[in-house]
Design an enzyme around this catalytic site. Sequence first.
Site, PDB file in Angstrom:
ATOM      1  N   ASP A 124       0.853  -1.042   0.180  1.00 12.95           N
ATOM      2  CA  ASP A 124       0.031   0.069   0.118  1.00 12.95           C
ATOM      3  C   ASP A 124       1.067   1.473  -0.315  1.00 12.95           C
ATOM      4  O   ASP A 124       0.190   2.895  -1.038  1.00 12.95           O
ATOM      5  CB  ASP A 124      -0.988  -0.018   1.153  1.00 12.95           C
ATOM      6  N   ARG A 179       2.401   6.031  -2.996  1.00  8.54           N
ATOM      7  CA  ARG A 179       3.362   7.184  -3.794  1.00  8.54           C
ATOM      8  C   ARG A 179       2.827   7.311  -5.140  1.00  8.54           C
ATOM      9  O   ARG A 179       3.070   8.417  -5.359  1.00  8.54           O
ATOM     10  CB  ARG A 179       5.007   6.951  -3.378  1.00  8.54           C
ATOM     11  N   ASN A 225      -3.909   8.859   1.927  1.00 12.20           N
ATOM     12  CA  ASN A 225      -3.894   8.348   3.156  1.00 12.20           C
ATOM     13  C   ASN A 225      -4.747   9.396   4.715  1.00 12.20           C
ATOM     14  O   ASN A 225      -5.650   9.382   4.880  1.00 12.20           O
ATOM     15  CB  ASN A 225      -3.021   7.667   4.041  1.00 12.20           C
ATOM     16  N   ALA A 284      -4.878   9.003  21.605  1.00 15.20           N
ATOM     17  CA  ALA A 284      -4.155   9.115  23.013  1.00 15.20           C
ATOM     18  C   ALA A 284      -4.630  10.101  23.858  1.00 15.20           C
ATOM     19  O   ALA A 284      -3.723  10.760  24.365  1.00 15.20           O
ATOM     20  CB  ALA A 284      -2.813   8.295  23.827  1.00 15.20           C
TER      21      ALA A 284
END
Length: 282
Positions: A64, A69, A138, A203
């Site tokens: 992936d 790219r 992404n 987090a």
Amino acid sequence: MTVVGVFYHPHKEEAQPLAEEVVRWLAARDAEGWAAPVRDGPAETAALAERVAQSSLLVVLGGDGSTLRVARMAAPHGAPIFGINLGRVGFLSEAAPDNWQPRLEQVLAGDCWVERRLMLAGALERDGRAVAHFKALNDIVVGRGAEARVLRLRLYVDDHLVTTYTADALIVATPTGSTAYAMAVGGPLLPPQLQNYLVVPVAPHLSLDRAVILHEQARVAVEVQVAHDAAAAADGQSAVPLQNGDRIVVTRHPDRACFARIGGPSYFYHRLMERLGYWHRQ
């Protein structure tokens, strides 16, 4: 004559021989093929831009990361991508080394459809001016740097303050990126047909701990409030150091990443379960 570019992962031993095999296979079918390693530098990208622009299809041999790219490079030209997975997961790939011939044959015959996926445009604004630009299929991530200390990050949507996070990072992800870093931190999974994008904290401490899904026209700004290291990166590449007060502004990119698909539009759900290993547990 159909012109097909074949990109291969430069550090996988099997990739270049397979690329050469694909080029020979294309020539036997009266298609002109050319091969090149996957690179991400501006010089290499510029050198290949004309060949990509003249190609009607791009085959990617890799995982992936390689596909991401090539997608960023190919998006302005509209050439669809056909992925042959040589990586671990291969969410974006359409074939494997043992079945690529009949599937690529279908694509060459036009027995396929083109999927167009949302991309993001990002700009680093410092003292009121843009000093760096990002393009992502992404995600764009604003996170901590070398020091393992939390960040204070203000989230603005359409120039209105939504909330302030105390967290390790903030991910702005597309539907494509919803199966990557965003999924790893508990974000929702969005099918690629959607044009929404999402914001997911990493987090969070005493902060909003849910993902926020945004409409495709949203203008997102992440303002950094730190006295230590922070950085921003698109698709996990080339992190840019950030300073206190910097803003990462994210909008949808005018380009779309295109993929040649031979499965039906609902292929995403089957592939997701298969790649994650859930399909075989039933």
